[in-house]
Design a protein around this motif. Sequence first.
Motif: not given
Lengths: 454, 454
Positions: B11-12, B14, B70, B73-74, B76-81
Amino acid sequence: MARQKKFLLTDEQIPRKWYNILAEMPNKPLPPLNPATKEPLTWQELAHIFPTECAKQELNTTDAWIDIPEEVYERYKYYRSTPLVRAHALEKALQTPAHIYFKNESTNPLGSHKINSALPQCYYCKQEGTTNVTTETGAGQWGAALSYAAKSFGLEAAVYQVKISMRQKPYRSSIMRTFGAAVTGSPSMSTRAGKDILTVNPTHSGSLGTAISEAVELAQTTPNCKYVLGSVLNHVALHQTIIGLEAEKQMEMAGEYPDMIIACFGGGSNFGGIAFPFMRHNLSGERHTEFIAAEPDSCPKLTRGKFRYDFGDEAGYTPLLPMFTLGHQFKPANIHAGGLRYHGAGMIVSQLLKDGMMRGMDIPQIESFEAGMLFARTEGIIPAPESCHAIAATIREAQRCKEQNEEKVILFNLSGHGLIDMGAYDMYINGDLQDFSISDEEINRNIAELDGQK
Amino acid sequence: MARQKKFLLTDEQIPRKWYNILAEMPNKPLPPLNPATKEPLTWQELAHIFPTECAKQELNTTDAWIDIPEEVYERYKYYRSTPLVRAHALEKALQTPAHIYFKNESTNPLGSHKINSALPQCYYCKQEGTTNVTTETGAGQWGAALSYAAKSFGLEAAVYQVKISMRQKPYRSSIMRTFGAAVTGSPSMSTRAGKDILTVNPTHSGSLGTAISEAVELAQTTPNCKYVLGSVLNHVALHQTIIGLEAEKQMEMAGEYPDMIIACFGGGSNFGGIAFPFMRHNLSGERHTEFIAAEPDSCPKLTRGKFRYDFGDEAGYTPLLPMFTLGHQFKPANIHAGGLRYHGAGMIVSQLLKDGMMRGMDIPQIESFEAGMLFARTEGIIPAPESCHAIAATIREAQRCKEQNEEKVILFNLSGHGLIDMGAYDMYINGDLQDFSISDEEINRNIAELDGQK
């Protein structure tokens, strides 16, 4: 401060062994019986229709850890680990103090956990010189996974798909054909078992029980062909423990341990897969996690079935299995969770239920879709109708946590996505879905018939 | 020795900024023009129909790096990378010395890369006090992503879906409805533009051009409603650069750098997304990666279109955009890659093509599905018909590597999965798919009409 949303393992961290709970259960399940002799079956007998290695695993009560073959591990790496995800958005919508995690098996290539057992079963077939495999499938998640696994190991696959599911989810047959499988709706006129069923009831919409009968018959009458099964049996749950073993490492990364583990329940493959690795810490007395298997209230073998020796299929071709059952001739209602339309529970789970190590929870169809809609709109993933049952059970527990102000850690298994099941969501949105009830009389009649037969 | 199959970021890791190639292009694209005055448009004018922040991004030629908000990005973290995957099995099937990697955007919740821009566009709308969004969609990948993003930020969404795609892929409309969107087939009788089209041609099967006209009209005639677009425009490609920026880090983990980057091409969103971050190293002279945009041979704007100022939609509601085009009234054949049925290329890509920084490759429909079938059977993922074009181009290049014995590193973008497109695979398997050709006369006639209009 950014919250961690999901937890993943590197390729190197993917477990290299499966966990065999059979070896550590204090009370072992009763043995499967030969229906003719009523004698316990040997692995040699099971190996007539199953891959030999699977037959051995089925009865292995001594080895708690079984090596994952290198060629299977290589293919697991294509898609594993699957993410462990903290369902922040669902928690927020529910305003629950519970911490909800889900293991996202919907990211697997064929869209469900089924591939985890399809790969080793086809690998063993290949190793043993088998050229053809045959199986049943309900919603088609297993059939799709098996078709891909067969192609991957160079085997030919023939799949009997439950007729009602074929009509409800036509794309699943297309997926199987894309991987080169021959797909037949069950009951069909292509087997003795199918003909017998259709002669009595020409409009029979099929069940996992009818499809198993047909696939077993095909395996028995086709040279160099083995039968492979997607749930119920011990070796299938064994392969699925990759889910829970990964989740255990990932929960550690999250710095939490589940108070409660929830999965939907058809025959037990995804439930056993996520539950058994954690349950070993209950068995050792280290932990006291609660295990909940969410089943449709219209097919309630765990909550309202009886513990009996019963056949695994409609026609009575399989061994007699000791299980909680609604009777092998039980005809499940046409709910959209095709993977949960099965009359019996696997042998391990049946024993664990008897021993009070877990419990069942029955969920009406409409409640399951309500839960699925909320999950989709919060977490962005449309769940399979089967998985909706696990979500509904999770929501019930999370709401209880809210009422009682308990900060419990709940982990559920998202066994698959529902993108092939959009017809069912359409019906829900249009208000056309219904609940089905089943009376005690109907259950008792089926069981009485069963008791009479034996 | 186990080979690494896939590469993931924490996550970090991304990326926290998008890359804006506009700021670093030596030759900037010509400006979009107001069709009435033929004057370059300001961001204030664009902000009449687009979210203000997107309008500013659209014309931002100075900042090479733009912060990802932000709240985006929060999410994006659901599915990325998304995974970068080495296609070992495909390489083996092709017996190519090439190293083939793909960026797997099909694991995104809605099944394609489109969510990467849907989230920021809806975020900006929310920030700016907008309550309603409207858009067009072809195959429905964008519409599905937008519907979820709108729900996630509490906006109401109305989607015009190309009628032929709605018929070919009915589940995509269901997905949009699951997220609460209103879905209308285009052309429809609900707008002036739609009525005008249907009056002339009552059986018009729709195109992205007609659906854009209707959505723009709805935005212009509805209070507090903005229009959002899933491709073509600069700010959409900007948001999609998250793909390439992740891939750059992941290729580094793999210890390689792509000699060739391939993506399918409709308006340019997934192509720009994976290509632009790598292209900056070409612009700086550090690297010499080759960039290939794979388009359908029946909608060949890159390989056979002309560079002109043209409208982005059928009715002529949008600004005039400088682009390689087949003419905005071009009616694409009913291929199943609905997302590639668009007459023009985005402004940035059009300029890059003029400048020789990339090339187009045209792929017939049947070849695209042949490629998709091989990919499914080897890598276990059924690709979207759009993505099949990228795979077909990759296979052509990998075969060339084999003939010339070159160990090139090829990276392609798997923009989405094809699980909603199984009807098209069925047709392929049954031998019912066809190729479509388009004559030079037809292209020239469209362009001549365009030149006459201006």
